[in-house]
Design a protein around this motif. Structure first.
Motif, PDB file in Angstrom:
ATOM      1  N   MET A   1      36.902  30.696  38.556  1.00 27.65           N
ATOM      2  CA  MET A   1      35.642  30.029  38.911  1.00 27.65           C
ATOM      3  C   MET A   1      34.705  30.109  37.727  1.00 27.65           C
ATOM      4  O   MET A   1      34.471  31.162  37.169  1.00 27.65           O
ATOM      5  N   SER A   2      34.147  29.011  37.319  1.00 27.26           N
ATOM      6  CA  SER A   2      33.239  28.971  36.203  1.00 27.26           C
ATOM      7  C   SER A   2      31.814  28.943  36.691  1.00 27.26           C
ATOM      8  O   SER A   2      31.508  28.757  37.845  1.00 27.26           O
ATOM      9  N   GLY A   3      30.896  29.158  35.751  1.00 30.19           N
ATOM     10  CA  GLY A   3      29.500  29.171  36.107  1.00 30.19           C
ATOM     11  C   GLY A   3      28.928  27.800  36.388  1.00 30.19           C
ATOM     12  O   GLY A   3      27.892  27.665  37.002  1.00 30.19           O
ATOM     13  N   MET A   4      29.574  26.762  35.887  1.00 29.74           N
ATOM     14  CA  MET A   4      29.098  25.413  36.136  1.00 29.74           C
ATOM     15  C   MET A   4      30.295  24.493  36.259  1.00 29.74           C
ATOM     16  O   MET A   4      31.397  24.834  35.830  1.00 29.74           O
ATOM     17  N   PRO A   5      30.114  23.301  36.852  1.00 27.32           N
ATOM     18  CA  PRO A   5      31.240  22.395  37.010  1.00 27.32           C
ATOM     19  C   PRO A   5      31.891  22.063  35.676  1.00 27.32           C
ATOM     20  O   PRO A   5      31.227  21.815  34.679  1.00 27.32           O
ATOM     21  N   SER A   6      33.206  22.059  35.662  1.00 28.71           N
ATOM     22  CA  SER A   6      33.947  21.737  34.451  1.00 28.71           C
ATOM     23  C   SER A   6      34.084  20.224  34.331  1.00 28.71           C
ATOM     24  O   SER A   6      33.838  19.490  35.283  1.00 28.71           O
ATOM     25  N   PRO A   7      34.487  19.723  33.146  1.00 31.26           N
ATOM     26  CA  PRO A   7      34.681  18.281  33.014  1.00 31.26           C
ATOM     27  C   PRO A   7      35.651  17.709  34.042  1.00 31.26           C
ATOM     28  O   PRO A   7      35.489  16.584  34.496  1.00 31.26           O
ATOM     29  N   ALA A   8      36.674  18.485  34.412  1.00 32.16           N
ATOM     30  CA  ALA A   8      37.632  17.995  35.408  1.00 32.16           C
ATOM     31  C   ALA A   8      36.988  17.852  36.780  1.00 32.16           C
ATOM     32  O   ALA A   8      37.436  17.054  37.602  1.00 32.16           O
ATOM     33  N   ASP A   9      35.945  18.652  37.067  1.00 31.74           N
ATOM     34  CA  ASP A   9      35.252  18.524  38.345  1.00 31.74           C
ATOM     35  C   ASP A   9      34.416  17.253  38.382  1.00 31.74           C
ATOM     36  O   ASP A   9      34.329  16.561  39.393  1.00 31.74           O
ATOM     37  N   VAL A  10      33.751  16.944  37.261  1.00 29.49           N
ATOM     38  CA  VAL A  10      32.865  15.792  37.210  1.00 29.49           C
ATOM     39  C   VAL A  10      33.652  14.504  37.022  1.00 29.49           C
ATOM     40  O   VAL A  10      33.412  13.499  37.685  1.00 29.49           O
ATOM     41  N   LEU A  11      34.595  14.510  36.088  1.00 24.34           N
ATOM     42  CA  LEU A  11      35.418  13.340  35.795  1.00 24.34           C
ATOM     43  C   LEU A  11      36.877  13.732  35.985  1.00 24.34           C
ATOM     44  O   LEU A  11      37.458  14.389  35.121  1.00 24.34           O
ATOM     45  N   PRO A  12      37.488  13.382  37.116  1.00 28.53           N
ATOM     46  CA  PRO A  12      38.861  13.817  37.383  1.00 28.53           C
ATOM     47  C   PRO A  12      39.801  13.413  36.253  1.00 28.53           C
ATOM     48  O   PRO A  12      39.724  12.316  35.707  1.00 28.53           O
ATOM     49  N   GLU A  13      40.695  14.330  35.917  1.00 31.45           N
ATOM     50  CA  GLU A  13      41.627  14.092  34.821  1.00 31.45           C
ATOM     51  C   GLU A  13      42.727  13.138  35.276  1.00 31.45           C
ATOM     52  O   GLU A  13      43.252  13.245  36.386  1.00 31.45           O
ATOM     53  N   LEU A  14      43.063  12.195  34.423  1.00 33.12           N
ATOM     54  CA  LEU A  14      44.109  11.224  34.726  1.00 33.12           C
ATOM     55  C   LEU A  14      45.445  11.731  34.208  1.00 33.12           C
ATOM     56  O   LEU A  14      45.545  12.208  33.078  1.00 33.12           O
ATOM     57  N   ASP A  15      46.480  11.610  35.047  1.00 35.15           N
ATOM     58  CA  ASP A  15      47.809  12.014  34.606  1.00 35.15           C
ATOM     59  C   ASP A  15      48.440  10.885  33.783  1.00 35.15           C
ATOM     60  O   ASP A  15      47.848   9.821  33.567  1.00 35.15           O
ATOM     61  N   ASP A  16      49.659  11.121  33.299  1.00 33.35           N
ATOM     62  CA  ASP A  16      50.308  10.145  32.422  1.00 33.35           C
ATOM     63  C   ASP A  16      50.494   8.798  33.109  1.00 33.35           C
ATOM     64  O   ASP A  16      50.316   7.742  32.492  1.00 33.35           O
ATOM     65  N   ARG A  17      50.857   8.831  34.395  1.00 32.81           N
ATOM     66  CA  ARG A  17      51.063   7.567  35.115  1.00 32.81           C
ATOM     67  C   ARG A  17      49.758   6.795  35.227  1.00 32.81           C
ATOM     68  O   ARG A  17      49.728   5.566  35.021  1.00 32.81           O
ATOM     69  N   GLN A  18      48.657   7.501  35.546  1.00 34.36           N
ATOM     70  CA  GLN A  18      47.373   6.816  35.666  1.00 34.36           C
ATOM     71  C   GLN A  18      46.904   6.270  34.316  1.00 34.36           C
ATOM     72  O   GLN A  18      46.335   5.175  34.235  1.00 34.36           O
ATOM     73  N   LEU A  19      47.166   7.021  33.241  1.00 35.89           N
ATOM     74  CA  LEU A  19      46.806   6.524  31.915  1.00 35.89           C
ATOM     75  C   LEU A  19      47.600   5.273  31.563  1.00 35.89           C
ATOM     76  O   LEU A  19      47.063   4.321  30.978  1.00 35.89           O
TER      77      LEU A  19
END
Length: 723
Positions: A1-19
């Motif tokens: 758990m981090s102190g603030m939202p991580s980039p993956a929380d704000v902007l969901p990471e795209l997998d290879d298929r989505q890219l």
């Protein structure tokens, strides 16, 4: 758990298929009206003309003067040092600043971390202050069996002290295994499955709400013991304290720590003075205990059930032990090591105080009564009614009233984790102006206030609800750690497994005991709340999963804009027709467009908004507002995978605001080019069911209201419907 939202929380990471799908969707845009390769219409503004507002303009209440910047390399922008600042916010904003302080940049999070001397009172106040009501709750059960029951107080207290030691050692192993924060929710989810994790979260969150209510009720009882005339004002005093806690925690971690450190240390000094003076009196009597008063007649027979009830009631003194393992990210580096040291100190102090209070009650023959707390009676017997007694009562009342701050640190963090995993509304991901999870803090205050008022601030009425939730979380956390060590099998894994297994068995014993013995007294309410929590969170996750599936890219998801039409803004013309005066635009030829698409992510909703804007055949640009440089860079990479078909500006919002920066940017465009009609286009998720609407951001409505005062600005939303 981090102190603030991580980039993956704000902007969901795209997998290879989505890219790959994003790249294929982008290929459908080749030759579109605004494709950079196709030489689309000339953009009538420099996208770099504005920067983000400063701390005084993170809300859209006040619009400042334009802040211009020089040449840019095209990367993310943020407020420049020494740049001209906009004028301050309106009256509401000034009142907010006066109460909570100015907003903090995300980069200030490291400064908001706690050192051990601050973390001890902030995170241990709940556990340490529980000695003011835990022993009394146990004695209140034993006194029902008269002198025979009271004679068992020391053996039962010894068993509880052993349980405290075992659970504390177990959580030391948790901190070592989860150095980034390993609360019961994380541990149970990782090792026992999501349903177990949700059950642990339900228990913890129920416990945190009750911690606030019980701590404040006990604190008010300490006040009314010393000042009986205030007995009729219990509820107003308690509600006022909750309001103070709300404001203090909204100001942020460091501010709350400085506020709450002094009362906790004052309580420790008062308690050790009381124990030392009481031990000296007992020594002078040759450690001869005083018999309980004659009023302590048996009302029940001394049996196993009564002993189990007393054990479960006394075990409420353990609430708060898990708080440090939940909040490891809140410590200064090295975080896990400082957390373990603080946990060890807290456990030592807790066991010492609990054992000392039980020893003094046994030696003095003090028993609970409805007029005065046990600690108040002990202080009266030891110090009389002079200043020393008043100091003990004042310190006890202060730490009990402020002990709820432990819940204010951990409740919002658990909500953040649930929101990150899509089991709670995403609004609980957001950090407020002061780097605190403001929405979670507000929810805790409302829930605790309702519980406190519903039970009229009575500690005796609240205690039966207390043990079930916390020991459910304890049991699942320790069981999860047993599985963790069995899977990992690293150095000293057997010793760690034994510690956690013992803690699990003991916590399970207390859980079963509390559920059985306190069921009719109110424990059934907690069990119902936990069941409802599991139902609601799983339904929320189901909805978010449905939304994610609907928004995911697929081979047929391209919405290609139409063919280029002839417009008044030719490529390379660099000139605009004569600007109209004010808003006197009665003919189509008098209107000069610029479309600004505010886009958060390149999902189907975002791509549909881009396609809609491009199909209008007018100059346009895309605007992305990021809470951090890392998240902005991730969005830029996705944009390039898509094909970089449109002008893009990425603004880094150091104060995590969205509405303020966008309003400021649009106003900057309007000031530079008052002849333009700016159309702000927003993608918006529209749900069919009313109950799902709070699960999605209301940013479109807020932006519409914020932009309404600006002339020649049109706001339109592109709906994406979810069944």
């Amino acid at each position: 758990m981090s102190g603030m939202p991580s980039p993956a929380d704000v902007l969901p990471e795209l997998d290879d298929r989505q890219l790959d799908l994003l790249r294929r969707v982008g290929q459908e845009w080749t030759g579109a009206p605004h494709d950079s390769a196709g030489g689309g219409p000339f953009l009538p503004v420099d996208p770099r003309l504005g920067v983000l507002p400063t701390a005084d303009l993170v809300t859209p209440e006040g619009f400042g003067r334009l802040v211009t910047i020089g040449e840019s390399s095209g990367g993310p922008m943020s407020a420049a040092e020494g740049s001209e600042v906009p004028r301050g916010p309106g009256p509401t904003g000034r009142a907010r600043r006066a109460l909570l302080g100015p907003p903090l940049k995300s980069t200030a999070l490291a400064r908001e971390s706690m050192r051990k001397l601050v973390a001890l009172p902030v995170l241990s106040a709940d556990a340490l202050s529980s000695v003011a009501y835990g022993p009394e709750a146990m004695l209140a059960v034993l006194v029902l069996a008269g002198a025979a029951g009271l004679n068992l107080s020391l053996p039962i207290a010894g068993a509880i002290a052993f349980l405290m030691l075992a659970v504390s050692l177990s959580y030391r192993q948790t901190v070592r295994a989860y150095p980034r924060g390993g609360g019961s929710y994380i541990v149970a989810s990782d090792n026992l499955g999501r349903l177990s994790g949700l059950a642990a979260a339900a228990g913890l969150m129920t416990d945190y709400v009750l911690t606030v209510a019980v701590s404040i009720a006990s604190g008010v009882a300490a006040i009314t013991s010393a000042l009986p005339g205030l007995g009729g004002a219990t509820v107003p005093i308690g509600v006022g304290v909750i309001a103070v806690l709300l404001a203090g925690n909204m100001r942020g971690i460091r501010q709350a720590g400085a506020l709450f450190a002094a009362p906790t240390y004052a309580f420790l000094l008062a308690m050790f003075a009381l124990l030392a003076a009481g031990a000296a009196d007992a020594y002078q009597r040759g450690f001869q205990s005083i018999s309980a008063p004659a009023t302590a007649h048996a009302a029940e027979g001394l049996g196993l059930l009564l002993v189990m009830r007393a054990f479960a009631s006394g075990a409420t003194a353990m609430t708060g032990i898990e708080a440090i393992s939940n909040a490891v990210p809140a410590f200064k580096p090295v975080r896990w090591r400082n957390a373990r040291v603080t946990l060890t100190v807290m456990a030592t102090l807790l066991i010492t105080l609990f054992a000392g209070v039980m020893f003094l009650t046994h030696m003095t023959g003090v028993v609970p009564n409805g007029r005065e707390t046990v600690l108040s009676q002990l202080a009266h017997l030891t110090f009389g009614s002079g200043p020393a007694y008043l100091a003990v009562q004042a310190a006890t009342a202060a730490v009990l009233l402020l002990a709820a701050n432990t819940a204010y640190n951990d409740f919002p963090r658990v909500l953040y984790l649930l929101a990150r995993d899509h089991y709670a509304p995403r609004l609980f991901l957001r950090l407020g102006d002061r780097l605190a999870f403001s929405n979670g803090i507000a929810l805790l205050s409302v829930a605790a206030g309702l519980v406190f008022v519903a039970f009229s601030g009575s500690t005796a009425a609240l205690i039966p609800l207390y043990a079930v939730g916390v020991f459910l979380a304890f049991t699942l956390s320790q069981a999860g750690m047993v599985v963790h060590w069995w899977r990992l099998r690293d150095t000293h894994w057997r010793k760690s497994l034994v510690f956690n297994a013992i803690g699990c068995l003991l916590c399970a014993l207390v859980l079963v005991t509390a559920a059985i013995t306190k069921f009719a007294a109110g424990a059934w309410v907690v069990l119902v709340i936990i069941a409802l929590f599991l139902f609601v969170t799983t339904r929320i996750r189901r909805h978010y999963d449905e939304v994610a599936r609907a928004l995911r890219l697929h081979p047929d998801s391209a919405e290609r804009p139409g063919h280029t039409l002839v417009t008044s803004h030719r490529a390379g013309s660099g000139a605009l027709t004569a600007p109209s005066r004010g808003e006197q635009e009665e003919t189509p030829a008098a209107i000069h467009h610029l479309a600004v698409v505010a886009i958060a992510s390149l999902d189907l909703a975002g791509l549909r908004a881009l396609a809609y804007a491009a199909a209008l055949q007018q100059p346009m640009l895309a605007l992305h507002i990021s809470p951090s440089e890392e998240e902005a860079e991730r969005f830029r990479r996705y944009w390039e995978v898509w094909g970089d078909h449109l002008p893009l500006r990425t603004l880094v919002s150091p104060y995590r605001a969205i509405a303020g920066p966008l309003v400021h940017y649009v106003e900057a465009i309007h000031r530079e080019h008052p002849d333009l009609t700016v159309t702000v286009i927003l993608p918006e998720i529209v749900t069919r069911r009313l109950r799902h609407r709070p699960l999605h951001s209301g940013i479109a409505g807020r932006l519409r209201r914020a932009l309404r005062p600006l002339p020649k600005v049109v706001v339109t939303t592109v709906p994406f419907h979810i069944d």
